[in-house]
Design an enzyme around this catalytic site. Structure first.
Site, PDB file in Angstrom:
ATOM      1  N   TYR A 135       0.883  -0.719   0.059  1.00 37.87           N
ATOM      2  CA  TYR A 135      -0.381  -0.168   0.520  1.00 37.87           C
ATOM      3  C   TYR A 135       0.585   1.291   0.041  1.00 37.87           C
ATOM      4  O   TYR A 135       0.989   2.134  -0.663  1.00 37.87           O
ATOM      5  CB  TYR A 135      -1.483  -0.092   1.272  1.00 37.87           C
ATOM      6  CG  TYR A 135      -1.426   1.985   1.066  1.00 37.87           C
ATOM      7  CD1 TYR A 135      -2.594   2.059   0.560  1.00 37.87           C
ATOM      8  CD2 TYR A 135      -1.697   2.383   2.808  1.00 37.87           C
ATOM      9  CE1 TYR A 135      -3.345   2.574   0.914  1.00 37.87           C
ATOM     10  CE2 TYR A 135      -1.991   3.522   2.240  1.00 37.87           C
ATOM     11  CZ  TYR A 135      -3.100   3.426   1.871  1.00 37.87           C
ATOM     12  OH  TYR A 135      -3.711   4.391   1.948  1.00 37.87           O
ATOM     13  N   CYS A 165      -6.541   9.946   9.705  1.00 43.55           N
ATOM     14  CA  CYS A 165      -8.124  10.342   9.694  1.00 43.55           C
ATOM     15  C   CYS A 165      -8.895   9.736  10.251  1.00 43.55           C
ATOM     16  O   CYS A 165      -9.852   9.170   9.712  1.00 43.55           O
ATOM     17  CB  CYS A 165      -8.266  11.336   8.444  1.00 43.55           C
ATOM     18  SG  CYS A 165      -9.356  12.670   8.092  1.00 43.55           S
TER      19      CYS A 165
END
Length: 279
Positions: A135, A165
């Site tokens: 990733y 987040c």
């Protein structure tokens, strides 16, 4: 702006961006692979499309002033799984932008592009790529792709290396937290700053314990307002003593740094996402 494109519009962060982005343009074109977004905003249209489909992406991007590229698989996974949306998809966005004269692409990169750096080093925006898995490797690829298209074709790019987040639920997040309000502010500044060139900036709030340095990206005008220190005492008390030899505690990538390549790492983050949309 006349037309702004948002990829990943059905995702968690994309869902928070739709309303503020709609206020920055005449037409917001939202796209994702989901069947739909529910009720659309007055100036919003939705296009169901696969990032790995070049013809579909070119059609979406045509006529856009800017693209906010948040579409991707947001987790560690086998390379073959990430290849289409996270790598080929990025190429499709930038090549479509080149063909249709798009001025700037704002990209949701990630701390995982530099996730194997130790947190005891307060890395800046020029830190060398050091991905913590496939990733993160896809984020490195796209950052380099963005730089190449800036150097060769003059397409501006702002790469937002988002740390975490979501609501603060673990010790790592006391330093890495990016509040939703600050995330929106960050994207707005990435769009409306007059000149961006090729820029990298960390997506992190004004945390006392933030492990990254954004001073090299002050030209973007991002001034976060929130601070995770308010959660520190409770979070640290619940966590107890952390193992300093565990890469999940020592490295910027957190659990992504200790999870075997190709295996999901999101569950280990124990995210409280307070979902506005769908993952």
């Amino acid at each position: 702006m006349k037309k702004l494109v948002l990829t990943g519009a059905a995702g968690r962060l994309g869902s928070y961006l739709r309303v503020p982005l709609s206020k920055m343009c005449e037409t917001l074109v939202s796209t994702d692979i989901a069947d739909g977004l529910g009720k659309l905003l007055p100036n919003e249209t939705y296009v169901q499309a696969d990032l790995a489909d070049f013809a579909a992406m070119e059609a979406v991007v045509k006529g856009a002033d800017m693209v906010v590229h948040f579409g991707a698989i947001v987790d560690e996974a086998p390379f073959e799984t990430l290849l289409g949306p996270n790598l080929i998809g990025s190429y499709n966005i930038w090549e479509s932008a080149r063909r249709h004269g798009v001025r700037r692409v704002v990209y949701a990169s990630s701390i995982h592009a530099v996730g194997m750096h130790p947190k005891t080093e307060a890395i800046g925006i020029n830190a060398a790529h050091r991905p913590d898995g496939f990733y993160g490797l896809a984020k490195c690829f796209t950052e380099d792709l963005a730089r190449m298209y800036w150097d060769k074709e003059g397409i501006e790019a702002v790469c937002l290396r988002i740390l975490s987040c979501a609501n603060v639920t673990n010790p790592r997040a006391v330093g890495s937290w990016l509040s939703y309000d600050d995330m929106i502010h960050l994207v707005e500044r990435a769009i409306d700053t007059p000149i961006a060139g090729f820029s990298i900036i960390y997506g992190v709030s004004d945390n006392d314990r933030a492990p990254v340095d954004n001073s090299g990206a002050r030209h973007l005008g991002y001034r976060p307002q929130d601070n995770a220190e308010q959660f520190a005492e409770e979070i640290y008390a619940k966590a107890g003593v952390l193992d300093p030899q565990d890469p999940a505690n020592m490295c910027h990538g957190g659990p992504f740094a200790s999870t075997p390549m190709g295996q999901s790492a999101m569950m280990a983050l124990n995210l409280d996402t307070d979902d506005k949309g769908k993952d």
